[in-house]
Structures are given as structure tokens and as C-alpha cells.
Write an enzyme that holds these catalytic residues in place. Structure first.
Site, PDB file in Angstrom:
ATOM      1  N   HIS A 206       0.859  -1.181   0.000  1.00 27.59           N
ATOM      2  CA  HIS A 206       0.000   0.000   0.000  1.00 27.59           C
ATOM      3  C   HIS A 206       0.894   1.229   0.000  1.00 27.59           C
ATOM      4  CE1 HIS A 206      -3.291   2.648   0.524  1.00 27.59           C
ATOM      5  NE2 HIS A 206      -4.116   1.756   1.044  1.00 27.59           N
TER       6      HIS A 206
ATOM      7  N   HIS B 161      -2.268   7.347  -0.456  1.00 29.65           N
ATOM      8  CA  HIS B 161      -2.991   8.094   0.573  1.00 29.65           C
ATOM      9  C   HIS B 161      -2.189   8.363   1.842  1.00 29.65           C
ATOM     10  CE1 HIS B 161      -6.217   7.142  -2.107  1.00 29.65           C
ATOM     11  NE2 HIS B 161      -6.166   5.861  -1.806  1.00 29.65           N
TER      12      HIS B 161
ATOM     13  N   TYR C  76       0.562   6.888   2.987  1.00 27.44           N
ATOM     14  CA  TYR C  76       1.417   5.826   3.517  1.00 27.44           C
ATOM     15  C   TYR C  76       2.866   6.126   3.142  1.00 27.44           C
ATOM     16  CZ  TYR C  76      -2.560   3.016   4.948  1.00 27.44           C
ATOM     17  OH  TYR C  76      -3.686   2.570   5.574  1.00 27.44           O
TER      18      TYR C  76
END
Length: 70
Positions: A6, A9, A11
Site C-alpha cells: 500500500h 494516501h 502511507y
């Protein structure tokens, strides 16, 4: 078996990608290639020991009205 990274957003991986948030002065800054270096290194390390499906989720729009995002 599948691994999904991931990198979207806010991270860690995503913090290296857009020039808006990447204010580094080392090898991970500057050009698009340099900003993607961190993600590339992670992928290469995973590929060294995992041969299954590898997916990476990225945010590719900064959603900021700024000259710095161009």
C-alpha cells in the site's frame, strides 16, 4: 499467493512520490525516477524471496493546486 503493497494516501511509500511532499535532498529526491527509487527498492527486495503475485497500490494525483506539483 499474493502480496499487496500500500503506497497510497499518505502511507510511507507515497510520501516519496509527489514533489509536493518529497522535500528530501538525498538520492530519493528530485527527478521522477529518483522519487520512485524507494518503491523500486522495496519491490526488488520482495522479488528476491517471493515469486507470487505482487501488487502495489499508488496515489497518482496530488490534489493540490500548486506549481510544485507540476
Amino acid at each position: 499467493m499474493r502480496i499487496q503493497l500500500h503506497g497510497a494516501h499518505g502511507y510511507l511509500i507515497n510520501q516519496f512520490l509527489p514533489p509536493l511532499t518529497n522535500e528530501r535532498t538525498d538520492a530519493y529526491a528530485g527527478s521522477l525516477e529518483n522519487r520512485y527509487l524507494f518503491a523500486k527498492e522495496i519491490i526488488e527486495q520482495i522479488r528476491g524471496s517471493f515469486k507470487g503475485s505482487l501488487w502495489i497500490r499508488l496515489s497518482l494525483t496530488a490534489y493540490a493546486d500548486s506549481e510544485k506539483t507540476k
